[in-house]
Design an enzyme around this catalytic site. Structure first.
Site, mmCIF file in Angstrom:
data_model
loop_
_atom_site.group_PDB
_atom_site.id
_atom_site.type_symbol
_atom_site.label_atom_id
_atom_site.label_comp_id
_atom_site.label_asym_id
_atom_site.label_seq_id
_atom_site.Cartn_x
_atom_site.Cartn_y
_atom_site.Cartn_z
ATOM 1 N N LYS A 156 48.973 -19.429 -10.476
ATOM 2 C CA LYS A 156 49.354 -18.505 -11.550
ATOM 3 C C LYS A 156 48.698 -17.115 -11.474
ATOM 4 C CE LYS A 156 51.768 -21.380 -14.680
ATOM 5 N NZ LYS A 156 51.684 -22.816 -14.916
ATOM 6 N N TYR A 203 50.089 -31.366 -18.042
ATOM 7 C CA TYR A 203 51.189 -30.813 -17.256
ATOM 8 C C TYR A 203 50.634 -30.384 -15.908
ATOM 9 C CZ TYR A 203 54.878 -27.881 -15.450
ATOM 10 O OH TYR A 203 55.842 -27.351 -14.632
ATOM 11 N N ASP A 215 42.818 -29.246 -12.298
ATOM 12 C CA ASP A 215 43.946 -28.335 -12.167
ATOM 13 C C ASP A 215 43.654 -27.098 -13.016
ATOM 14 O OD1 ASP A 215 46.321 -26.957 -12.404
ATOM 15 O OD2 ASP A 215 47.576 -28.730 -12.739
HETATM 16 C C1 PLP Z 1 52.165 -23.897 -14.118
HETATM 17 C C2 PLP Z 1 51.304 -25.039 -13.819
HETATM 18 C C3 PLP Z 1 51.506 -25.835 -12.672
HETATM 19 C C4 PLP Z 1 52.671 -25.619 -11.743
HETATM 20 O O1 PLP Z 1 52.629 -24.388 -11.109
HETATM 21 P P1 PLP Z 1 53.991 -23.775 -10.468
HETATM 22 O O2 PLP Z 1 53.540 -22.529 -9.791
HETATM 23 O O3 PLP Z 1 54.912 -23.517 -11.626
HETATM 24 O O4 PLP Z 1 54.530 -24.785 -9.532
HETATM 25 C C5 PLP Z 1 50.628 -26.869 -12.448
HETATM 26 N N1 PLP Z 1 49.596 -27.111 -13.274
HETATM 27 C C6 PLP Z 1 49.363 -26.363 -14.374
HETATM 28 C C7 PLP Z 1 48.190 -26.670 -15.245
HETATM 29 C C8 PLP Z 1 50.208 -25.316 -14.686
HETATM 30 O O5 PLP Z 1 50.003 -24.586 -15.793
#
Ligand code: PLP
Length: 436
Positions: A280, A150, A251
């Protein structure tokens, strides 16, 4: 009008007029009005207090309404809440960038501040494309990732998110076509099987000439399935990227800032990416901010080729309030015994979720750092389960077949015990309900 009448009034307006994440208008699914939050507790408008098991989606690592973070916001607010970042700079951005460069793996030397995690992923992907474009290889514009990932909800972030887990299948014809290797089956803590490396390597070799980069969530796959895979696999991916001259994007938006027991999850594998996304927990859950870090080499190449500029620049780039808060959150984290706290939460989650292992309708229970996952055999009925969890005094937001916990690091053993026993109780009750 009494207080509770007032609260039902605005909650009713919400139902008809407000979109929530992955929601529909007038869906009939419960949405709970929150009045305030402090420490690990959310106070609902009806006065009930819930122990928070979500850290507002990985972000509120220090809990809510923290005096140090409140002070950081207030202090910055008195100076300026925002100025444009085109042609101007400010100390909160510079200090935060310096801190991020110190804390992240050594090769990462430059910082692009984005306004959300998804945008930082878009930025990472555009950096990789521009890196090749600047070297006269515009054909290298696709990405290789693994299934069950994701990376966010904007179009390119979606394009590297798992294509089959249901969330984005409607957009399949519109999304950029990326390449997917199987998700590694080797579990965290184990060495990686030959088969996992082989599957990834052969996919990579078959599409290599089209690739700008490999993009992965290191060790923990979040919203794509809450899977924990072998750090050894990540090492193998790094060496494959090196051998083929490919960029590696990690990521760390969910995993960053200690959640897995290391400050960044790539440390479990002892590797560094060429481009890394954080978000986050960056501001301790206060304000929206993310960052894309990259190497001096990638930065130099992007700047040297045509058009000689990186083509991205959000209006609220490097928002000073968010940067000042992020700096305070990072200081708070590093001053705290966060490693011990995460280890303590790990043991508490192991012990507290253990009863779920014996349940026939539970497929798996797994814990890593301050993340606990109960994977069911069937999707949960959110209409019932969400209400039961709230009635049990906890804020937990399951999705699909997953009931998962990622509490703030400040949670004490008593609250953690209450949180896990509420989850075990509600999950246990699902078996009785389905047996009826
Ligand atoms: C939450 C998340 C995103 C997206 O971040 P947003 O601030 O919701 O746009 C991207 N990659 C990972 C691994 C995430 O957990």
């Amino acid at each position: 009008m009494s207080y509770s009448e007032k609260s039902t009034d605005w909650a009713a307006f919400d139902r008809r007029h407000l979109w929530h994440p992955y929601s529909a208008i007038d869906s009939g699914l419960p949405v709970f009005p929150v009045e305030s939050a402090r420490g690990v507790r959310l106070t609902l408008a009806d006065g009930r207090e819930l122990i928070d098991g979500m850290s507002s989606w990985w972000s509120a690592i220090h809990g809510y309404n923290h005096p140090r973070l409140n002070l950081a916001v207030r202090t910055q607010l008195e100076k300026m809440s925002h100025v444009m970042f085109g042609g101007l700079t400010h100390q909160p951005a510079v200090d935060l960038a310096r801190r991020l460069i110190e804390l992240t793996p050594e090769p990462l030397q430059t910082v692009f501040f984005a306004d959300s995690g998804s945008v930082s992923v878009e930025v990472a992907m555009k950096m990789a494309i521009q890196y090749w474009h600047a070297q006269g290889e515009p054909g290298r514009s696709r990405f290789l990732t693994i299934r069950s990932g994701y990376h966010g909800d904007t179009f390119n972030a979606m394009s590297v998110t798992d294509p089959d887990n249901g969330m984005h299948s409607i957009f399949a014809g519109i999304l950029a076509k990326q390449h997917f290797a199987p998700a590694p089956q080797s579990r965290f803590g184990a060495l990686c099987s030959e088969a996992d490396v082989e599957a990834f390597a052969s996919k990579l070799e078959s599409v290599e000439t089209e690739l700008a980069a490999v993009i992965l969530e290191p060790v923990v796959q979040g919203a794509g399935g809450m899977r924990f895979y072998s750090a050894d696999f990540l090492r193998a991916v790094r060496s494959l990227c090196d051998r083929h001259g490919l960029l590696l994007i990690l990521d760390e938006i969910a995993t960053g800032f200690g959640r897995t027991g290391r400050l960044f999850a790539c440390e479990h594998a002892g590797i560094a990416p060429d481009i890394m996304c954080v978000g986050k927990a960056l501001t301790g859950g206060y304000l929206t901010l993310a960052a894309t870090l990259t190497t001096a080499e990638v930065s130099k190449v992007i700047g040297s080729g045509d058009p000689g500029l990186f083509m991205h620049g959000p209006t609220f780039m490097a928002n000073p309030l968010a940067c000042a808060t992020a700096l305070a959150s990072i200081e708070l984290l590093l001053e705290s015994p966060w490693e011990a706290a995460v280890r303590r939460i790990e043991s508490g989650l192991e012990a507290g979720l253990a009863p779920c292992r014996a349940m026939a309708h539970v497929a798996d229970v797994r814990v890593l750092g301050a993340i606990g996952v109960v994977e069911l055999r069937q999707p949960v009925d959110m209409r019932e389960i969400q209400v039961q969890l709230v009635d049990a005094g906890v804020w937990v937001r399951p999705f699909g077949r997953l009931v998962y916990l990622m509490p703030p690091y400040i949670i004490d053993d008593t609250d953690l015990g209450q949180l896990t026993s509420a989850v075990a109780g509600v999950v246990g009750g699902m078996a009785r309900a389905s047996a009826r």
